[in-house]
Design a protein around this motif. Structure first.
Motif, PDB file in Angstrom:
ATOM      1  N   ILE A   1      63.062  -1.859 -26.511  1.00 10.43           N
ATOM      2  CA  ILE A   1      61.849  -2.540 -25.769  1.00 10.43           C
ATOM      3  C   ILE A   1      61.831  -3.328 -24.596  1.00 10.43           C
ATOM      4  N   PRO A   2      60.603  -3.886 -23.999  1.00 16.14           N
ATOM      5  CA  PRO A   2      60.482  -3.557 -22.564  1.00 16.14           C
ATOM      6  C   PRO A   2      60.385  -4.828 -22.932  1.00 16.14           C
ATOM      7  N   PRO A   3      60.443  -5.810 -21.503  1.00 16.10           N
ATOM      8  CA  PRO A   3      59.933  -7.185 -21.630  1.00 16.10           C
ATOM      9  C   PRO A   3      58.467  -6.820 -22.125  1.00 16.10           C
ATOM     10  N   PHE A   4      57.998  -7.806 -23.165  1.00 19.86           N
ATOM     11  CA  PHE A   4      56.543  -7.888 -23.553  1.00 19.86           C
ATOM     12  C   PHE A   4      56.275  -9.232 -23.067  1.00 19.86           C
ATOM     13  N   SER A   5      54.889  -8.459 -22.187  1.00 16.46           N
ATOM     14  CA  SER A   5      54.034  -9.863 -21.902  1.00 16.46           C
ATOM     15  C   SER A   5      53.002 -10.541 -22.443  1.00 16.46           C
ATOM     16  N   THR A   6      52.285  -9.777 -23.000  1.00 19.16           N
ATOM     17  CA  THR A   6      52.073 -10.462 -24.390  1.00 19.16           C
ATOM     18  C   THR A   6      52.418  -9.898 -25.438  1.00 19.16           C
ATOM     19  N   LEU A   7      52.027 -10.627 -26.631  1.00 18.42           N
ATOM     20  CA  LEU A   7      52.148 -10.636 -28.338  1.00 18.42           C
ATOM     21  C   LEU A   7      51.316 -11.390 -29.223  1.00 18.42           C
ATOM     22  N   GLY A   8      51.067  -9.959 -29.909  1.00 19.03           N
ATOM     23  CA  GLY A   8      49.316 -10.779 -30.639  1.00 19.03           C
ATOM     24  C   GLY A   8      48.953  -9.942 -31.682  1.00 19.03           C
ATOM     25  N   TRP A   9      47.803 -10.786 -31.866  1.00 14.56           N
ATOM     26  CA  TRP A   9      46.841  -9.639 -33.248  1.00 14.56           C
ATOM     27  C   TRP A   9      45.822  -9.927 -32.888  1.00 14.56           C
ATOM     28  N   TYR A  10      45.498  -8.134 -32.909  1.00 15.11           N
ATOM     29  CA  TYR A  10      44.149  -7.655 -33.258  1.00 15.11           C
ATOM     30  C   TYR A  10      43.852  -7.489 -35.088  1.00 15.11           C
ATOM     31  N   ARG A  11      42.368  -7.206 -34.762  1.00 14.59           N
ATOM     32  CA  ARG A  11      41.713  -6.942 -36.544  1.00 14.59           C
ATOM     33  C   ARG A  11      40.692  -5.618 -36.097  1.00 14.59           C
ATOM     34  N   GLN A  12      40.655  -5.545 -37.051  1.00 16.39           N
ATOM     35  CA  GLN A  12      38.643  -4.399 -37.748  1.00 16.39           C
ATOM     36  C   GLN A  12      38.126  -5.002 -38.809  1.00 16.39           C
ATOM     37  N   PRO A  13      37.554  -5.158 -38.899  1.00 11.86           N
ATOM     38  CA  PRO A  13      36.826  -5.251 -40.287  1.00 11.86           C
ATOM     39  C   PRO A  13      35.892  -4.374 -40.646  1.00 11.86           C
ATOM     40  N   PRO A  14      35.958  -4.533 -41.946  1.00  8.74           N
ATOM     41  CA  PRO A  14      35.014  -2.851 -42.150  1.00  8.74           C
ATOM     42  C   PRO A  14      33.845  -2.068 -41.456  1.00  8.74           C
ATOM     43  N   GLY A  15      34.150  -1.403 -41.192  1.00  9.54           N
ATOM     44  CA  GLY A  15      32.405  -0.798 -40.083  1.00  9.54           C
ATOM     45  C   GLY A  15      32.245  -1.842 -38.912  1.00  9.54           C
TER      46      GLY A  15
ATOM     47  N   ALA B   1      51.809  -5.637 -28.987  1.00  9.71           N
ATOM     48  CA  ALA B   1      51.824  -5.750 -27.802  1.00  9.71           C
ATOM     49  C   ALA B   1      52.172  -4.495 -25.795  1.00  9.71           C
ATOM     50  N   SER B   2      51.705  -5.835 -25.417  1.00  8.00           N
ATOM     51  CA  SER B   2      51.885  -5.504 -24.079  1.00  8.00           C
ATOM     52  C   SER B   2      52.653  -5.047 -23.055  1.00  8.00           C
ATOM     53  N   SER B   3      53.414  -4.572 -22.155  1.00 11.10           N
ATOM     54  CA  SER B   3      54.466  -4.659 -21.061  1.00 11.10           C
ATOM     55  C   SER B   3      53.961  -3.947 -19.722  1.00 11.10           C
ATOM     56  N   GLY B   4      53.189  -4.856 -18.915  1.00  7.42           N
ATOM     57  CA  GLY B   4      52.743  -4.028 -17.911  1.00  7.42           C
ATOM     58  C   GLY B   4      51.168  -3.900 -18.598  1.00  7.42           C
ATOM     59  N   TYR B   5      51.100  -2.153 -18.002  1.00  6.36           N
ATOM     60  CA  TYR B   5      49.707  -1.171 -18.661  1.00  6.36           C
ATOM     61  C   TYR B   5      50.014  -0.949 -19.667  1.00  6.36           C
ATOM     62  N   VAL B   6      50.819  -1.082 -20.438  1.00  9.94           N
ATOM     63  CA  VAL B   6      51.273  -0.349 -21.710  1.00  9.94           C
ATOM     64  C   VAL B   6      51.420  -1.311 -22.596  1.00  9.94           C
ATOM     65  N   HIS B   7      50.316   0.034 -24.043  1.00 13.80           N
ATOM     66  CA  HIS B   7      50.229  -1.395 -25.121  1.00 13.80           C
ATOM     67  C   HIS B   7      50.757  -0.888 -25.768  1.00 13.80           C
ATOM     68  N   TYR B   8      51.424  -1.480 -26.980  1.00 13.75           N
ATOM     69  CA  TYR B   8      51.619  -0.593 -28.465  1.00 13.75           C
ATOM     70  C   TYR B   8      50.495  -1.838 -29.931  1.00 13.75           C
ATOM     71  N   TRP B   9      50.876  -0.519 -30.757  1.00 14.81           N
ATOM     72  CA  TRP B   9      50.783  -0.467 -31.679  1.00 14.81           C
ATOM     73  C   TRP B   9      51.396  -0.961 -33.048  1.00 14.81           C
ATOM     74  N   GLY B  10      50.809  -1.445 -34.184  1.00 20.25           N
ATOM     75  CA  GLY B  10      51.706  -1.107 -35.191  1.00 20.25           C
ATOM     76  C   GLY B  10      50.554  -0.962 -36.181  1.00 20.25           C
TER      77      GLY B  10
END
Length: 114
Positions: A27-41, A96-105
């Motif tokens: 795990i790198p230092p995360f600058s942001t942690l949070g949530w996105y969502r995708q509704p149907p369609g 999560a983001s660390s600099g310009y790198v993004h991670y997704w669950g």
């Protein structure tokens, strides 16, 4: 890095749900942690995110109903969702983001229906 989300499910309108997400791996230092969502369609959208300085950012549609927080255990993030409405139905993704790198669950389904 892996992000493991949990806590989705079916809830009636007006109800509450809590999501949690924990990071594992190198795990790198995360600058942001949070949530996105995708509704149907629809496209994926930001729900809420918190910076490493504690600043929180919310989508207008969830302000006053949802609360994002970072846990005392490093690299965990939570989303408390209250007063849920059918329009909140979506697959929710931990991010999560660390600099310009993004991670997704992997995504967890939230369905708001009577």
């Amino acid at each position: 890095v892996q992000l493991q989300a949990s806590g989705g499910g079916l809830v009636q309108p007006g109800g509450s749900l809590a999501l949690s997400c924990a990071a594992s791996g190198s795990i790198p230092p995360f600058s942001t942690l949070g949530w996105y969502r995708q509704p149907p369609g629809k496209q994926r959208e930001l729900v809420a995110a918190m910076s490493d300085t504690g600043n929180a950012n919310y989508a207008d549609s969830v302000k006053g109903r949802f609360t994002v927080s970072r846990g005392s255990v490093k690299n965990t993030v939570y989303l408390q969702m209250n007063t849920l409405i059918p329009e909140d139905t979506a697959v929710y993704y931990c991010h999560a983001s660390s600099g310009y790198v993004h991670y997704w669950g992997q995504g967890t389904q939230v369905t708001v229906s009577s």
